[in-house]
Structure formats: C-alpha cells, structure tokens
Design a protein around this motif. Structure first.
Motif, PDB file in Angstrom:
ATOM      1  N   GLU A   9       0.821  -1.214   0.000  1.00  6.48           N
ATOM      2  CA  GLU A   9       0.000   0.000   0.000  1.00  6.48           C
ATOM      3  C   GLU A   9       0.853   1.261   0.000  1.00  6.48           C
ATOM      4  OE1 GLU A   9      -2.634  -0.545   3.312  1.00  6.48           O
ATOM      5  OE2 GLU A   9      -3.999  -1.855   2.168  1.00  6.48           O
ATOM      6  N   ALA A  10       2.057   1.185   0.567  1.00 10.01           N
ATOM      7  CA  ALA A  10       2.964   2.337   0.575  1.00 10.01           C
ATOM      8  C   ALA A  10       3.800   2.428  -0.704  1.00 10.01           C
ATOM      9  CB  ALA A  10       3.881   2.263   1.794  1.00 10.01           C
ATOM     10  N   GLY A  11       3.702   1.427  -1.569  1.00  6.14           N
ATOM     11  CA  GLY A  11       4.486   1.439  -2.803  1.00  6.14           C
ATOM     12  C   GLY A  11       5.975   1.252  -2.573  1.00  6.14           C
ATOM     13  N   GLU A  12       6.335   0.520  -1.513  1.00  2.53           N
ATOM     14  CA  GLU A  12       7.760   0.311  -1.194  1.00  2.53           C
ATOM     15  C   GLU A  12       8.281  -0.904  -1.968  1.00  2.53           C
ATOM     16  OE1 GLU A  12       7.662  -0.017   3.075  1.00  2.53           O
ATOM     17  OE2 GLU A  12       7.926   2.147   3.312  1.00  2.53           O
ATOM     18  N   TRP A  13       8.259  -0.791  -3.289  1.00  4.95           N
ATOM     19  CA  TRP A  13       8.556  -1.952  -4.134  1.00  4.95           C
ATOM     20  C   TRP A  13      10.029  -2.351  -4.086  1.00  4.95           C
ATOM     21  CZ3 TRP A  13       4.183  -4.024  -4.644  1.00  4.95           C
ATOM     22  CH2 TRP A  13       3.033  -3.248  -4.824  1.00  4.95           C
ATOM     23  N   GLU A  14      10.914  -1.383  -4.048  1.00  5.09           N
ATOM     24  CA  GLU A  14      12.347  -1.707  -3.996  1.00  5.09           C
ATOM     25  C   GLU A  14      12.685  -2.455  -2.713  1.00  5.09           C
ATOM     26  OE1 GLU A  14      14.915  -1.404  -6.173  1.00  5.09           O
ATOM     27  OE2 GLU A  14      13.353  -0.907  -7.637  1.00  5.09           O
ATOM     28  N   ARG A  15      12.025  -2.104  -1.641  1.00  6.09           N
ATOM     29  CA  ARG A  15      12.272  -2.757  -0.363  1.00  6.09           C
ATOM     30  C   ARG A  15      11.583  -4.119  -0.277  1.00  6.09           C
ATOM     31  NH1 ARG A  15       9.661  -0.732   4.603  1.00  6.09           N
ATOM     32  NH2 ARG A  15      10.372  -2.186   6.181  1.00  6.09           N
ATOM     33  N   LEU A  16      10.449  -4.238  -0.935  1.00  7.48           N
ATOM     34  CA  LEU A  16       9.656  -5.455  -0.824  1.00  7.48           C
ATOM     35  C   LEU A  16      10.151  -6.583  -1.724  1.00  7.48           C
ATOM     36  CD1 LEU A  16       7.144  -7.032   0.151  1.00  7.48           C
ATOM     37  CD2 LEU A  16       5.881  -5.957  -1.735  1.00  7.48           C
ATOM     38  N   LEU A  17      10.459  -6.247  -2.972  1.00  7.29           N
ATOM     39  CA  LEU A  17      10.660  -7.288  -3.983  1.00  7.29           C
ATOM     40  C   LEU A  17      12.091  -7.821  -3.970  1.00  7.29           C
ATOM     41  CD1 LEU A  17       8.653  -5.615  -6.866  1.00  7.29           C
ATOM     42  CD2 LEU A  17       7.880  -7.407  -5.296  1.00  7.29           C
ATOM     43  N   ARG A  18      12.200  -9.109  -4.171  1.00  7.51           N
ATOM     44  CA  ARG A  18      13.499  -9.799  -4.145  1.00  7.51           C
ATOM     45  C   ARG A  18      13.958 -10.033  -5.579  1.00  7.51           C
ATOM     46  NH1 ARG A  18      14.460 -15.493  -3.790  1.00  7.51           N
ATOM     47  NH2 ARG A  18      16.405 -16.016  -2.742  1.00  7.51           N
ATOM     48  N   LYS A  19      15.109  -9.492  -5.944  1.00  6.12           N
ATOM     49  CA  LYS A  19      15.633  -9.621  -7.311  1.00  6.12           C
ATOM     50  C   LYS A  19      16.772 -10.634  -7.349  1.00  6.12           C
ATOM     51  CE  LYS A  19      14.217  -5.028  -8.795  1.00  6.12           C
ATOM     52  NZ  LYS A  19      14.620  -3.729  -9.388  1.00  6.12           N
ATOM     53  N   VAL A  20      16.774 -11.420  -8.419  1.00  6.94           N
ATOM     54  CA  VAL A  20      17.735 -12.514  -8.558  1.00  6.94           C
ATOM     55  C   VAL A  20      18.422 -12.395  -9.912  1.00  6.94           C
ATOM     56  CG1 VAL A  20      17.990 -15.023  -8.638  1.00  6.94           C
ATOM     57  CG2 VAL A  20      16.261 -14.011  -7.150  1.00  6.94           C
ATOM     58  N   PRO A  21      19.767 -12.420  -9.969  1.00  9.12           N
ATOM     59  CA  PRO A  21      20.449 -12.396 -11.273  1.00  9.12           C
ATOM     60  C   PRO A  21      20.247 -13.709 -12.014  1.00  9.12           C
ATOM     61  CG  PRO A  21      22.045 -12.705  -9.504  1.00  9.12           C
ATOM     62  CD  PRO A  21      20.718 -12.451  -8.841  1.00  9.12           C
ATOM     63  N   ILE A  22      20.215 -13.633 -13.343  1.00  9.22           N
ATOM     64  CA  ILE A  22      19.968 -14.836 -14.147  1.00  9.22           C
ATOM     65  C   ILE A  22      20.958 -14.922 -15.298  1.00  9.22           C
ATOM     66  CG2 ILE A  22      17.527 -14.974 -13.570  1.00  9.22           C
ATOM     67  CD1 ILE A  22      16.914 -13.695 -16.302  1.00  9.22           C
ATOM     68  N   ARG A  23      21.102 -16.141 -15.812  1.00  9.49           N
ATOM     69  CA  ARG A  23      21.928 -16.415 -16.991  1.00  9.49           C
ATOM     70  C   ARG A  23      21.200 -17.421 -17.877  1.00  9.49           C
ATOM     71  NH1 ARG A  23      27.334 -18.699 -14.479  1.00  9.49           N
ATOM     72  NH2 ARG A  23      25.723 -20.017 -13.548  1.00  9.49           N
ATOM     73  N   PRO A  24      21.524 -17.464 -19.174  1.00  9.74           N
ATOM     74  CA  PRO A  24      20.930 -18.502 -20.030  1.00  9.74           C
ATOM     75  C   PRO A  24      21.205 -19.889 -19.456  1.00  9.74           C
ATOM     76  CG  PRO A  24      22.024 -16.851 -21.380  1.00  9.74           C
ATOM     77  CD  PRO A  24      22.385 -16.533 -19.947  1.00  9.74           C
ATOM     78  N   GLY A  25      20.183 -20.747 -19.490  1.00 11.94           N
ATOM     79  CA  GLY A  25      20.300 -22.100 -18.957  1.00 11.94           C
ATOM     80  C   GLY A  25      19.819 -22.258 -17.532  1.00 11.94           C
ATOM     81  N   ASP A  26      19.530 -21.141 -16.846  1.00 11.24           N
ATOM     82  CA  ASP A  26      19.006 -21.227 -15.479  1.00 11.24           C
ATOM     83  C   ASP A  26      17.571 -21.766 -15.499  1.00 11.24           C
ATOM     84  OD1 ASP A  26      21.325 -20.250 -14.377  1.00 11.24           O
ATOM     85  OD2 ASP A  26      20.551 -18.238 -13.986  1.00 11.24           O
ATOM     86  N   PHE A  27      17.183 -22.340 -14.373  1.00 11.92           N
ATOM     87  CA  PHE A  27      15.839 -22.891 -14.219  1.00 11.92           C
ATOM     88  C   PHE A  27      15.256 -22.433 -12.888  1.00 11.92           C
ATOM     89  CE2 PHE A  27      12.872 -26.089 -12.654  1.00 11.92           C
ATOM     90  CZ  PHE A  27      12.036 -26.273 -13.751  1.00 11.92           C
ATOM     91  N   PHE A  28      13.983 -22.008 -12.905  1.00 17.00           N
ATOM     92  CA  PHE A  28      13.305 -21.553 -11.702  1.00 17.00           C
ATOM     93  C   PHE A  28      11.955 -22.252 -11.586  1.00 17.00           C
ATOM     94  CE2 PHE A  28      16.255 -18.219 -12.682  1.00 17.00           C
ATOM     95  CZ  PHE A  28      16.715 -17.780 -11.452  1.00 17.00           C
ATOM     96  N   TYR A  29      11.690 -22.826 -10.418  1.00 17.65           N
ATOM     97  CA  TYR A  29      10.391 -23.414 -10.114  1.00 17.65           C
ATOM     98  C   TYR A  29       9.593 -22.377  -9.337  1.00 17.65           C
ATOM     99  CZ  TYR A  29       7.022 -26.902  -8.397  1.00 17.65           C
ATOM    100  OH  TYR A  29       5.888 -27.616  -8.116  1.00 17.65           O
ATOM    101  N   VAL A  30       8.368 -22.099  -9.795  1.00 10.67           N
ATOM    102  CA  VAL A  30       7.570 -20.991  -9.255  1.00 10.67           C
ATOM    103  C   VAL A  30       6.231 -21.545  -8.756  1.00 10.67           C
ATOM    104  CG1 VAL A  30       6.692 -18.661  -9.686  1.00 10.67           C
ATOM    105  CG2 VAL A  30       8.654 -19.509 -11.002  1.00 10.67           C
ATOM    106  N   PRO A  31       6.160 -22.031  -7.516  1.00 12.28           N
ATOM    107  CA  PRO A  31       4.899 -22.556  -7.013  1.00 12.28           C
ATOM    108  C   PRO A  31       3.858 -21.448  -6.860  1.00 12.28           C
ATOM    109  CG  PRO A  31       6.771 -23.171  -5.598  1.00 12.28           C
ATOM    110  CD  PRO A  31       7.249 -22.120  -6.532  1.00 12.28           C
TER     111      PRO A  31
END
Length: 320
Positions: free
Chosen positions: A146-168
């Motif tokens: 509600e405060a729009g604190e997106w930089e503080r809230l969201l978790r960023k992950v570096p990626i490379r070709p060939g990476d795999f992520f499971y997203v439940p």
C-alpha cells in the motif's frame, strides 16, 4: 493404437511488454512488434493450439483431449493439464502472484491454480528477475504494497541462459526486460497483478491490480524452492532433470548425436529450442527444427532423436 507424434501450431498473444524475438529467434509469423507470448502447447480456452498435420489436422488440442483421451493415457484430469509457452520479455512484466487450485476453484469459477517454472533460453547481460519478497508477515506485506515500497519489498535474482526456476503458486514473481523464457505451467490463465510500474496502455489506462487477492494467496514469509537438477550423461546426449513436482516433470535434452529413449509417461511434450534433426519411430522419420512443439502420445514406445539440438521435455504428474 495411434503412434505418431502430434505436431502443433502455436498461438500468439500480444502484450504491452512484448517484442519481436519470437520471430527473430524461431522464425514465427508473429502478429505485431509487441508479441509477448507463444502459446506452444495449449488447450486453454484463451488460446488453443491446432494440430498441424496428420489424421487430426485442424483439431484444437482441447478437442483432441475430449475425443481421444486414450492418446493422453486417460490422465486423471477434467482438462488438458499443462500449458507450454515461450515468453519474450522485451520490457518488464508486471509483478504478480498466482493462486493454488483450492483458491482458484472458489474465487475464479473453477479455474485451476497456477504453479509454473521457467527455463531461461536467453537474456541480456546483467539480467535479473523478481522471485519472492522480503515481508515477514501478511501485515507487513500489505503495508509495503500500500505504501508502494517496491524496492524494499521485492526480491531480485540475477539470471543467466540455462538457469531454471520453479515458481509454485503463492510466489510473487516477474520476468524482467531482456529475457526469453520457456514456461511450463498448469493450464490456467489466472494472474493477480501486484504492481505494473504505473504503465498505461494506448488509451492511457493503467492495467487493473488485484491487491486483496494477491495478499490472500501470497506465501509469507517467502520460501525458496530447493531445485537440484540431476544431470545424466547417456549415449549421444546429456539429460538434465530439473523438477518432478506435484503437477509436472521437466527435463532438458542436449543431443549431440542420437538420443534413444522410450516414451513411458501418460504423454510427453517436446519443444525444440536450438538446432535441427529428426525423430525416428518405427521406421518413420519426422524432421525437427528450432521452434517445433509436439506431443508423443501414450504408449508411443521406443524412439530416437538424431541431430544436434536442444529440447525441453515435460509431462504431467499427480504427485499430490
């Protein structure tokens, strides 16, 4: 017993964040320079792929599922269970979260929930994606949204070709600019949009957000899924098993010469991401090239893929 591969013609979806890589990389005839999604294997009513050739040519995958359930091993589902996409994130996708089956059934008219996974086909140097959040409680999650604190809230992950992520389901996530991804998911189009960078469409309108439902379904605190790929060297190929989860299994096949295998799943979805070759089955040869998507039906049996190519294979599971 039907024993031919079922080749499919993709359906394309234009998106505010889409681009032209689906044409540039795979030679697809895309509808515009804002084409974000190739629905490669889909029986979802929002975009059904069509059988490209053979005795079922012209049928939708949904029709085939309803009329010839034997081709799919009579898999115990009231609908074709999976959806395979290729996504061209030419700009950042909205930050979103998906419900599980129970929540979607109650709140989305019987739609499935959405657990998905991503194989990173390509990305720009320094690319990243959003995977998870830093809130410790639902109250903190709501306050930061509600405060729009997106930089503080969201978790960023570096990626490379060939990476795999499971997203439940329940995982806050977003692909970011400069990413090309193959997505395997439950056959669902239910998305709760959390944040869209205050973008507007061609009519100057912002896209709808779904904060209350998003807060309801988000897993708090975030939990990483421990994905440990299993790599097997077999004659002529490397087979990497990324996941065998509740809804699907996913492998990468890196074929150097000939991969000999047996189709023992209810059905097997194969997407060719690189190279070219041929599928050999009971003396018949089927040419393969980058951008092809097909299904090997139930009891297809022994087969070989010859050539130098890279493919993603997936199949349905009832692991719950």
């Amino acid at each position: 017993m039907y024993q031919e591969p079922i080749f499919l013609t993709p359906v394309f979806q234009e998106r505010i964040w889409g681009g032209t890589k689906l044409a540039e990389r795979f030679g697809y005839d895309i509808p515009s320079a804002q084409t974000g999604e190739c629905w490669a294997v889909s029986a979802h009513p929002h975009g059904q792929t069509i059988v490209a050739r053979g005795p079922f040519q012209g049928m939708t995958l949904g029709q085939l599922w309803e009329e010839r359930r034997d081709l799919f091993g009579h898999f115990p589902s009231d609908r074709f269970p999976l959806l395979t996409k290729i996504l061209d994130a030419n700009a950042d996708l909205s930050v979103q979260v998906h419900p599980d089956d129970e929540y979607a059934k109650t709140h989305e008219g019987g739609e499935l929930g959405k657990t998905e996974c991503w194989y990173i086909i390509d990305c720009k140097p320094g690319a990243e994606l959003i995977y998870g959040h830093h809130a410790e409680t639902k109250g903190q999650l709501r306050a930061m949204m509600e405060a729009g604190e997106w930089e503080r809230l969201l978790r960023k992950v570096p990626i490379r070709p060939g990476d795999f992520f499971y997203v439940p389901s329940g995982t806050i996530h977003a692909l970011c600019e400069g990413t090309l991804v193959l997505e395997t998911q439950q056959s669902s189009d239910t998305t709760y949009r959390v944040y869209d960078y205050d973008r507007v469409d061609s009519q100057g309108r912002k896209r709808e957000l779904h904060l209350e439902k998003a807060i309801d379904v988000t897993t708090v605190p975030h939990r990483d899924t421990d994905v440990r790929p299993h790599v097997a060297e077999v004659p002529g190929a490397t087979v990497t098993t990324f996941v065998e989860g509740d809804y699907f299994g996913v492998q990468k096949w890196e074929i150097r010469d000939v991969l000999e295998s047996e189709q023992t799943k209810p059905f097997l979805i194969i997407s060719i991401l690189e190279g070219e070759g041929e599928l050999v089955h009971e003396g018949r040869i089927y040419p393969l090239r980058k951008g092809d998507h097909f299904i090997l039906p139930h009891q297809f049996g022994l087969f070989a893929i010859r050539g130098v190519l890279e493919a993603i294979a997936s199949w349905p599971r009832t692991g719950k």
